[in-house]
Scaffold this motif. Structure first.
Motif, PDB file in Angstrom:
ATOM      1  N   GLN A 233       0.831  -1.196   0.000  1.00 15.81           N
ATOM      2  CA  GLN A 233       0.000   0.000   0.000  1.00 15.81           C
ATOM      3  C   GLN A 233       0.868   1.250   0.000  1.00 15.81           C
ATOM      4  N   MET A 234       0.395   2.252  -0.721  1.00 17.84           N
ATOM      5  CA  MET A 234       1.068   3.542  -0.758  1.00 17.84           C
ATOM      6  C   MET A 234       0.027   4.643  -0.668  1.00 17.84           C
ATOM      7  N   VAL A 235       0.266   5.619   0.214  1.00 25.38           N
ATOM      8  CA  VAL A 235      -0.604   6.782   0.365  1.00 25.38           C
ATOM      9  C   VAL A 235       0.173   8.003  -0.095  1.00 25.38           C
ATOM     10  N   ILE A 236      -0.414   8.757  -1.028  1.00 22.61           N
ATOM     11  CA  ILE A 236       0.221   9.967  -1.549  1.00 22.61           C
ATOM     12  C   ILE A 236      -0.701  11.133  -1.265  1.00 22.61           C
ATOM     13  N   GLY A 237      -0.264  12.014  -0.381  1.00 23.01           N
ATOM     14  CA  GLY A 237      -1.088  13.154   0.021  1.00 23.01           C
ATOM     15  C   GLY A 237      -0.705  14.414  -0.702  1.00 23.01           C
ATOM     16  N   GLY A 238      -1.715  15.138  -1.185  1.00 22.84           N
ATOM     17  CA  GLY A 238      -1.479  16.401  -1.864  1.00 22.84           C
ATOM     18  C   GLY A 238      -2.291  17.520  -1.256  1.00 22.84           C
ATOM     19  N   THR A 239      -2.070  18.727  -1.727  1.00 23.96           N
ATOM     20  CA  THR A 239      -2.792  19.878  -1.196  1.00 23.96           C
ATOM     21  C   THR A 239      -4.260  19.872  -1.617  1.00 23.96           C
ATOM     22  N   LYS A 240      -4.588  19.168  -2.705  1.00 20.42           N
ATOM     23  CA  LYS A 240      -5.978  19.107  -3.165  1.00 20.42           C
ATOM     24  C   LYS A 240      -6.661  17.799  -2.775  1.00 20.42           C
ATOM     25  N   ARG A 241      -5.981  16.682  -2.990  1.00 22.79           N
ATOM     26  CA  ARG A 241      -6.581  15.372  -2.734  1.00 22.79           C
ATOM     27  C   ARG A 241      -5.497  14.401  -2.264  1.00 22.79           C
ATOM     28  N   THR A 242      -5.947  13.264  -1.718  1.00 23.81           N
ATOM     29  CA  THR A 242      -5.043  12.204  -1.268  1.00 23.81           C
ATOM     30  C   THR A 242      -5.395  10.920  -1.998  1.00 23.81           C
ATOM     31  N   LEU A 243      -4.367  10.216  -2.462  1.00 21.95           N
ATOM     32  CA  LEU A 243      -4.547   8.985  -3.223  1.00 21.95           C
ATOM     33  C   LEU A 243      -4.028   7.802  -2.418  1.00 21.95           C
ATOM     34  N   VAL A 244      -4.754   6.696  -2.471  1.00 21.90           N
ATOM     35  CA  VAL A 244      -4.333   5.448  -1.827  1.00 21.90           C
ATOM     36  C   VAL A 244      -4.254   4.363  -2.883  1.00 21.90           C
ATOM     37  N   TRP A 245      -3.081   3.731  -2.984  1.00 19.88           N
ATOM     38  CA  TRP A 245      -2.890   2.591  -3.882  1.00 19.88           C
ATOM     39  C   TRP A 245      -2.778   1.336  -3.034  1.00 19.88           C
ATOM     40  N   ASP A 246      -3.677   0.393  -3.265  1.00 19.92           N
ATOM     41  CA  ASP A 246      -3.685  -0.891  -2.562  1.00 19.92           C
ATOM     42  C   ASP A 246      -3.560  -1.992  -3.606  1.00 19.92           C
ATOM     43  N   ASP A 247      -2.348  -2.500  -3.772  1.00 14.57           N
ATOM     44  CA  ASP A 247      -2.099  -3.464  -4.846  1.00 14.57           C
ATOM     45  C   ASP A 247      -2.778  -4.802  -4.609  1.00 14.57           C
ATOM     46  N   LEU A 248      -3.200  -5.083  -3.394  1.00 18.09           N
ATOM     47  CA  LEU A 248      -3.840  -6.365  -3.095  1.00 18.09           C
ATOM     48  C   LEU A 248      -5.358  -6.275  -3.134  1.00 18.09           C
ATOM     49  N   ASN A 249      -5.886  -5.170  -3.616  1.00 17.73           N
ATOM     50  CA  ASN A 249      -7.330  -5.009  -3.762  1.00 17.73           C
ATOM     51  C   ASN A 249      -7.674  -4.884  -5.240  1.00 17.73           C
ATOM     52  N   PRO A 250      -7.907  -6.014  -5.922  1.00 23.05           N
ATOM     53  CA  PRO A 250      -8.113  -5.957  -7.374  1.00 23.05           C
ATOM     54  C   PRO A 250      -9.377  -5.210  -7.782  1.00 23.05           C
ATOM     55  N   GLN A 251     -10.355  -5.093  -6.873  1.00 22.22           N
ATOM     56  CA  GLN A 251     -11.584  -4.378  -7.208  1.00 22.22           C
ATOM     57  C   GLN A 251     -11.389  -2.865  -7.152  1.00 22.22           C
ATOM     58  N   GLN A 252     -10.456  -2.402  -6.355  1.00 21.74           N
ATOM     59  CA  GLN A 252     -10.256  -0.959  -6.198  1.00 21.74           C
ATOM     60  C   GLN A 252      -8.807  -0.698  -5.814  1.00 21.74           C
ATOM     61  N   ARG A 253      -7.922  -0.813  -6.784  1.00 21.30           N
ATOM     62  CA  ARG A 253      -6.497  -0.625  -6.502  1.00 21.30           C
ATOM     63  C   ARG A 253      -6.165   0.834  -6.202  1.00 21.30           C
ATOM     64  N   VAL A 254      -6.870   1.756  -6.823  1.00 23.85           N
ATOM     65  CA  VAL A 254      -6.600   3.179  -6.626  1.00 23.85           C
ATOM     66  C   VAL A 254      -7.861   3.876  -6.131  1.00 23.85           C
ATOM     67  N   SER A 255      -7.726   4.605  -5.022  1.00 23.61           N
ATOM     68  CA  SER A 255      -8.821   5.414  -4.483  1.00 23.61           C
ATOM     69  C   SER A 255      -8.304   6.827  -4.266  1.00 23.61           C
ATOM     70  N   VAL A 256      -9.135   7.806  -4.614  1.00 23.84           N
ATOM     71  CA  VAL A 256      -8.767   9.209  -4.442  1.00 23.84           C
ATOM     72  C   VAL A 256      -9.769   9.849  -3.484  1.00 23.84           C
ATOM     73  N   TYR A 257      -9.243  10.464  -2.441  1.00 23.86           N
ATOM     74  CA  TYR A 257     -10.058  11.059  -1.393  1.00 23.86           C
ATOM     75  C   TYR A 257      -9.978  12.580  -1.457  1.00 23.86           C
ATOM     76  N   ASP A 258     -11.130  13.197  -1.569  1.00 23.09           N
ATOM     77  CA  ASP A 258     -11.183  14.659  -1.495  1.00 23.09           C
ATOM     78  C   ASP A 258     -11.306  15.051  -0.027  1.00 23.09           C
ATOM     79  N   ARG A 259     -10.294  14.692   0.721  1.00 25.61           N
ATOM     80  CA  ARG A 259     -10.262  14.961   2.150  1.00 25.61           C
ATOM     81  C   ARG A 259      -8.864  15.455   2.517  1.00 25.61           C
ATOM     82  N   GLY A 260      -8.825  16.381   3.453  1.00 26.55           N
ATOM     83  CA  GLY A 260      -7.517  16.868   3.860  1.00 26.55           C
ATOM     84  C   GLY A 260      -7.623  18.089   4.741  1.00 26.55           C
ATOM     85  N   VAL A 261      -6.518  18.760   4.877  1.00 22.47           N
ATOM     86  CA  VAL A 261      -6.423  19.954   5.707  1.00 22.47           C
ATOM     87  C   VAL A 261      -6.194  21.154   4.809  1.00 22.47           C
ATOM     88  N   ASP A 262      -6.997  22.185   4.991  1.00 21.44           N
ATOM     89  CA  ASP A 262      -6.838  23.428   4.242  1.00 21.44           C
ATOM     90  C   ASP A 262      -6.336  24.520   5.175  1.00 21.44           C
TER      91      ASP A 262
END
Length: 349
Positions: A233-262
């Motif tokens: 798993q890899m989590v990449i956080g940005g100023t706009k959105r945060t992305l989570v890559w889960d290579d062991l989840n074939p149904q949803q390997r990449v998820s993007v969250y519009d959540r964070g701190v402004d």
């Protein structure tokens, strides 16, 4: 058939069969030979892909004027002499990770490839998965905003390697992905490494890397041979959105969250707590992009052929392999120094 490139696979152990199968099935390539000191093993791989010439002598491959390229899947300590011999023989080269067992050896390989006008490609396979290609695309178009942090976990039970520690075995995958997706590549200012060997194997079996990145972001990698559960798993956080890559989840390997701190521009004179006035929390939607199916090594084979035909560096070039080696060597130095940060200089060729 006449416009196909001819390739030989050197090494018929763990990774060689996968390379042989993908080069055999790729329309850009003709699998011209499989080379291994163990002829029986080489024959087994050849038979598994529908047949190919086998040899136990690397010289047979390098002397053959019809062979355009070699794919090297041998232990890291052997990469330098094999790659140098192949480049001196005029062959393009793709080599399994890590590029070499030292930055010095890798630098010699990259220089020789440039002198010879040949493609030297690092087989950073994960970079060619549909998920990681999508991550690279999203970051490049600014979908995440400026990158703030990268947090990566690669843990499982075994295999404890006889010749390298857990950093050199597992971390190259995560470092290669970061180099591939981050703007400007793996631009690390320093490396701090902490390792543990609770089983007394003589090498780190559990490891943590902390790496400040240029621009103020930070990256962290956790690798472990002793975990009863497997996590990729890899989590990449940005100023706009945060992305989570889960290579062991074939149904949803990449998820993007519009959540964070402004950090909001609020007048500090209207509140007693200036910090609270400037901070707000964003809780938005989650989005999972549709990803095509496909084997990463098929994309690797296609990219290698395209780089040769176009006369350009591969997307995971020898220079990318050197950047990964720089971090691994700095991690080794930090371990010797009980976790003291190792400053990174420019990895000049």
């Amino acid at each position: 058939m006449n416009d196909r490139l001819n390739i030989a696979v050197v090494g018929a152990g763990y990774w060689g069969p996968n390379l042989a199968r993908n080069f055999r099935n790729n329309p850009a390539w003709n699998l011209a030979a499989i080379c291994d000191l163990d002829l029986a093993r080489a024959r087994g791989v050849a038979e598994s892909v529908g047949g190919a010439p086998v040899t136990g002598d690397l010289g047979d491959v390098l002397r053959d004027p019809l062979i355009d390229a070699v794919a090297i899947a041998t232990p890291a300590r052997t990469h330098h002499p094999i790659v140098m011999a192949a480049l001196n023989a005029g062959k393009h080269v793709i080599v399994e990770k890590p590029l070499a067992d030292s930055h010095e050896s890798g630098t010699q390989m990259v220089r020789r490839a440039a002198e010879q006008g040949l493609v030297l490609m690092a087989d950073h396979t994960y970079c060619y998965t549909p998920a990681v290609l999508k991550i690279r695309e999203l970051i490049a178009e600014g979908f995440l905003g400026d990158i703030l942090f990268v947090d990566s976990v690669r843990i499982n039970l075994g295999l404890i390697q006889p010749d390298v520690d857990v950093f050199w075995d597992l971390a190259p995958h995560d470092l290669a992905i970061m180099d591939f997706v981050l703007p400007g590549g793996l631009d690390v200012t320093s490396v701090s490494a902490h390792g543990a060997d609770p089983l007394r194997t003589g090498k780190s079996c559990i490891g943590y890397l902390a790496m400040p990145l240029a621009g103020g972001a930070v990256a962290h990698v956790h690798v472990n041979w002793l975990s009863p559960t497997k996590i990729r798993q890899m989590v990449i956080g940005g100023t706009k959105r945060t992305l989570v890559w889960d290579d062991l989840n074939p149904q949803q390997r990449v998820s993007v969250y519009d959540r964070g701190v402004d950090i909001a521009e609020v007048s500090k004179s209207t509140t007693a707590d200036a910090r609270a006035a400037n901070i707000s929390y964003r809780l938005g939607d989650t989005w999972a992009p549709a990803l095509p199916e496909g084997e990463a090594l098929a994309n690797v084979a296609t990219e290698f052929a395209a780089a040769i035909r176009d006369g350009r560096p591969a997307r995971t070039s020898g220079e990318a392999g050197l950047r990964v080696l720089s971090v691994l060597e700095a991690a080794t130095g930090s371990l010797v120094g009980a976790g003291a940060p190792q400053l990174m200089g420019a990895a000049a060729l």
